[in-house]
Write an enzyme that holds these catalytic residues in place. Sequence first.
Site, PDB file in Angstrom:
ATOM      1  CG  HIS A 348      -4.528  33.372  -9.781  1.00  0.00           C
ATOM      2  ND1 HIS A 348      -3.865  32.889  -8.668  1.00  0.00           N
ATOM      3  CD2 HIS A 348      -4.574  34.706  -9.634  1.00  0.00           C
ATOM      4  CE1 HIS A 348      -3.541  33.897  -7.886  1.00  0.00           C
ATOM      5  NE2 HIS A 348      -3.969  35.015  -8.443  1.00  0.00           N
ATOM      6  CE  LYS A 534      -6.449  18.488  -6.215  1.00  0.00           C
ATOM      7  NZ  LYS A 534      -5.438  19.526  -6.115  1.00  0.00           N
ATOM      8  NE  ARG A 535     -15.474  24.832  -6.705  1.00  0.00           N
ATOM      9  CZ  ARG A 535     -16.131  25.977  -6.763  1.00  0.00           C
ATOM     10  NH1 ARG A 535     -15.889  26.934  -5.884  1.00  0.00           N
ATOM     11  NH2 ARG A 535     -17.087  26.163  -7.653  1.00  0.00           N
ATOM     12  CE  LYS A 540      -9.398  22.443  -9.600  1.00  0.00           C
ATOM     13  NZ  LYS A 540      -8.157  23.063  -9.103  1.00  0.00           N
ATOM     14  CB  THR A 642      -2.335  26.264  -2.579  1.00  0.00           C
ATOM     15  OG1 THR A 642      -3.743  26.309  -2.814  1.00  0.00           O
ATOM     16  CG2 THR A 642      -1.661  27.413  -3.290  1.00  0.00           C
ATOM     17  CE  LYS A 646      -3.550  25.540   1.676  1.00  0.00           C
ATOM     18  NZ  LYS A 646      -4.834  25.820   1.045  1.00  0.00           N
TER      19      LYS A 646
HETATM   20  C1  26Q Z   1     -14.594  34.975 -12.996  1.00  0.00           C
HETATM   21  C2  26Q Z   1     -15.610  35.662 -13.657  1.00  0.00           C
HETATM   22  C3  26Q Z   1     -16.916  35.530 -13.253  1.00  0.00           C
HETATM   23  C4  26Q Z   1     -17.212  34.701 -12.169  1.00  0.00           C
HETATM   24  C5  26Q Z   1     -16.204  34.030 -11.512  1.00  0.00           C
HETATM   25  C6  26Q Z   1     -14.895  34.159 -11.936  1.00  0.00           C
HETATM   26  C7  26Q Z   1     -13.819  33.429 -11.225  1.00  0.00           C
HETATM   27  C8  26Q Z   1     -13.821  33.288  -9.841  1.00  0.00           C
HETATM   28  C9  26Q Z   1     -12.835  32.596  -9.188  1.00  0.00           C
HETATM   29  C10 26Q Z   1     -12.772  32.864 -11.925  1.00  0.00           C
HETATM   30  C11 26Q Z   1     -11.760  32.160 -11.256  1.00  0.00           C
HETATM   31  C12 26Q Z   1     -11.786  32.022  -9.876  1.00  0.00           C
HETATM   32  C13 26Q Z   1     -10.769  31.281  -9.118  1.00  0.00           C
HETATM   33  C14 26Q Z   1      -9.705  30.720  -9.643  1.00  0.00           C
HETATM   34  C15 26Q Z   1      -8.746  29.936  -8.839  1.00  0.00           C
HETATM   35  O1  26Q Z   1      -8.963  29.659  -7.672  1.00  0.00           O
HETATM   36  N1  26Q Z   1      -7.609  29.568  -9.432  1.00  0.00           N
HETATM   37  C16 26Q Z   1      -6.586  28.817  -8.718  1.00  0.00           C
HETATM   38  O2  26Q Z   1      -5.690  29.735  -8.138  1.00  0.00           O
HETATM   39  C17 26Q Z   1      -4.767  29.082  -7.289  1.00  0.00           C
HETATM   40  C18 26Q Z   1      -3.918  30.143  -6.631  1.00  0.00           C
HETATM   41  O3  26Q Z   1      -3.020  30.688  -7.541  1.00  0.00           O
HETATM   42  C19 26Q Z   1      -3.927  28.088  -8.067  1.00  0.00           C
HETATM   43  O4  26Q Z   1      -3.130  27.377  -7.154  1.00  0.00           O
HETATM   44  C20 26Q Z   1      -4.815  27.115  -8.836  1.00  0.00           C
HETATM   45  O5  26Q Z   1      -4.009  26.315  -9.681  1.00  0.00           O
HETATM   46  C21 26Q Z   1      -5.833  27.887  -9.652  1.00  0.00           C
HETATM   47  O6  26Q Z   1      -6.742  26.985 -10.278  1.00  0.00           O
END
Ligand code: 26Q
Length: 811
Positions: A348, A534-535, A540, A642, A646
């Site tokens: 991702h 979004k975050r 972004k 995403t 929406k």
């Molecule tokens: C990893 C290690 C330690 C702590 C936290 C994490 C961690 C947690 C969550 C790393 C990444 C995430 C989340 C990532 C995320 O939401 N990515 C998004 O995924 C979406 C679904 O595929 C995409 O549409 C977005 O582009 C992407 O940024």
Amino acid sequence: MFTSTDKFVQAYKKLFQNRYAFTYEQGTTEQQYIVLATLIKNQLAENWQATREQYLNEKVKQVYYFSMEFLPGRQMKSNAYNMGILSEIEKGVAELGLNFDELVEAEADPALGNGGLGRLASCFMDSLASLGIPGNGNGIRYQYGLFRQKFVDGHQVELPEYWLRNQNVWETRNDQSSYIVRFGGHVWMEIDHQDHWIPKYEGTQNVLAVPYDTPMVGYRTNKVNNLRLWSAEIPVEEEENYHTVQETDQIKGITQVLYPDDSNYEGRLLRLKQEYFMVSAGVQSIVRQFQKYNLPRKFFPEKIAIHINDTHPALVVAELMRILVDEEHLSWEQAWEITCKTCSYTNHTVLREALEKWPIDMMQSLLPRIYMIIEEINRRFVEETLPLYGEKLTWQTAILQDGMVNMAHLAIIGSHSVNGVAQLHTEILMNDVLRDFFTLYPGKFNNKTNGITQRRWMHLANPRLTQLIDSKIGEEWKQNPAELKLLKTFEQDDDTLEKLAEVKLQNKTDLADYIEQQHGLKVNPQSIFDVQIKRLHAYKRQHLNALHILDRYLRIKDDPAIDIQPRVFLFGAKAAPSYTYAKQIIKLINAIADLVNNDPDVGDKMKVVFFENYGVSLAEKIIPAADVSEQISLAGKEASGTSNMKLMANGAMTLATLDGANIEIKEYVGEDNIVVFGLSSTEVDQLNQSHAYHSKSLYESNERLNRVLNALIDGTIPNAQQEGEAVFDSLVHYNDEYFVLEDFDDYIAAQDKIDQLYADKKVWNRKSLLNIAASAPFSADYTIKRYTEEIWKAKPQCTDKEGVQPLNEPI
Ligand code: 26Q
């Protein structure tokens, strides 16, 4: 279900009395909600049980979606809707004299995820159930979800999110399916009397993993899938060993809180514990499930598919090997074949700082046996790869590198499928980020563009639009989203376009009321509602949006009589608590909002709203009211996105860079119905490689840009001097990593184009309609169909859904 409203009313009163021993009129809204939700849950219990038993009896292939995050949103309304009893329930609740919407809002929104990845997992759960595919979610039951965001003087403040305060009606604790997960200690190998090598453990810390199961209800099917979330407890037989609160807390702490970072990976021991805890409990319960099938072990991959959602559950590969080798006594070769055939992995992100790598010594001491297995996987990988591909490629793809365990490498080597989440993203994986692996295993790579569930994001969030669509093209699109393209036949139909505009205006009026109630700010629903939700992350580029707002503000100040389309800029975003720059951008935007919203020269021409605590429930309010969808990440950085899907499905115009799934949106809707700007990902690569980018010279040479950037530091924005300087410095003095200044002019021009298009209502409404009509390919049902057919090789278990065929062509 309920044979009549009377029956429902009786059942409700009885259940309320049984539970609380007073009448429902005397209860709180929370209690009234709990009883209603329980009544609905009781209605689905039979199907839940029947589904499980059928799959067991028929030894059906099951999919297990392993994810550290799920963001399901509130479930009462969506469950009732998917069960086909929503209107019945609404009638009954009215009969009771209660306000249904209030009861809906009394439910906690489980924020068990950070953003896109967790929400995608929940959209997938909805589609799996709705397509009748035997799919199970596997995750963690965090006690505290993602922090609740508050603004204090415009700064983000994080508060704990204790979502379980009022009891979670939807979950069922299943003690009989608990497992022990071992951490630490020492391991050595001994040979038993059957000549098996058996690991012996000493001094391990044993944690009990208790599953809480939540039903995942399909839309108009009788199948109910399961989401299993694990909670950490002290094993009953070891309770006497734990004397102090600190010791107890240490165990329970494993599932206490979700890590609030979605982009910047930090190698914390507790996070690794969480990952292994979920993985080990999940894999143990799958192996138990397979044992119930009573089949030779080589059939494992024919009956089980395990999906690894990003690298967070990548230890699945090692844990499955451990169980097959240590506990089932398979040979390494047999176990490895089963593991690779069973596992698949989705990437991702392409951000280097987000890639998970764990220090070898940390893994070795926390998970000694798992580390031995990873070492052996790596040893065999190197042994096989070295003679074929040489040293360079072998070391670049090894799992163990520079004292670290590379989790993506483990996931790729142990899986038969590796996919990206949008076309461009998959290409970047193959040509750049994972190029060496693409050389090794070209056949493993494939694309699965993300999708969204229209049930939550259209049918439920936007009933007015749904009704309008029903009245124009019938209801078939709800089962088969491809039918949405029929809306295109109405593109010149004035009646349809006016009704569509009316729907949007009503939704905007609702949101305006909410803004007034929450923020005490009046916004004009006739303005353009321009949305970025979004975050918060530099890539972004919320700060690019902010620069445009500032530019507009300065233009209005130049000439307060300027004839400009009124706009409301809406933001929703949480920043990771440790991400200082993201927090500074939040404060800066809040300060700009203060400035703009209180300047009498501006009036209705412009307003800025930053919603607090953005999440699924807020998204449901904002998205139906959006006119413009801001998708302005630097090209090549956003894997998919995403919210873009929406917003499009709700008739917003996309204002976008050619990044992630925006490219596919453009293909489907056509270039006339989207506004594109900025560098392409290839241009970004070239600029990076040539080192030819000098943001400071843009600042110096571009007058308009110069003025806006100066406004960040010259006191124009009261109360955000420090933040203005921080943003200024990163853009001007630290060479603007995400090319904000390079894209500025083009972005402003794109925004002016939006104004121009909006000025002609008919043109705008037509484009809005075409966006809705072209949004069908982003149905998660299609995405899930492709995963199911191409990766998991599972079969839908309800025949009426076989007509759902992915739509590939642009409308
Ligand atoms: C990893 C290690 C330690 C702590 C936290 C994490 C961690 C947690 C969550 C790393 C990444 C995430 C989340 C990532 C995320 O939401 N990515 C998004 O995924 C979406 C679904 O595929 C995409 O549409 C977005 O582009 C992407 O940024």
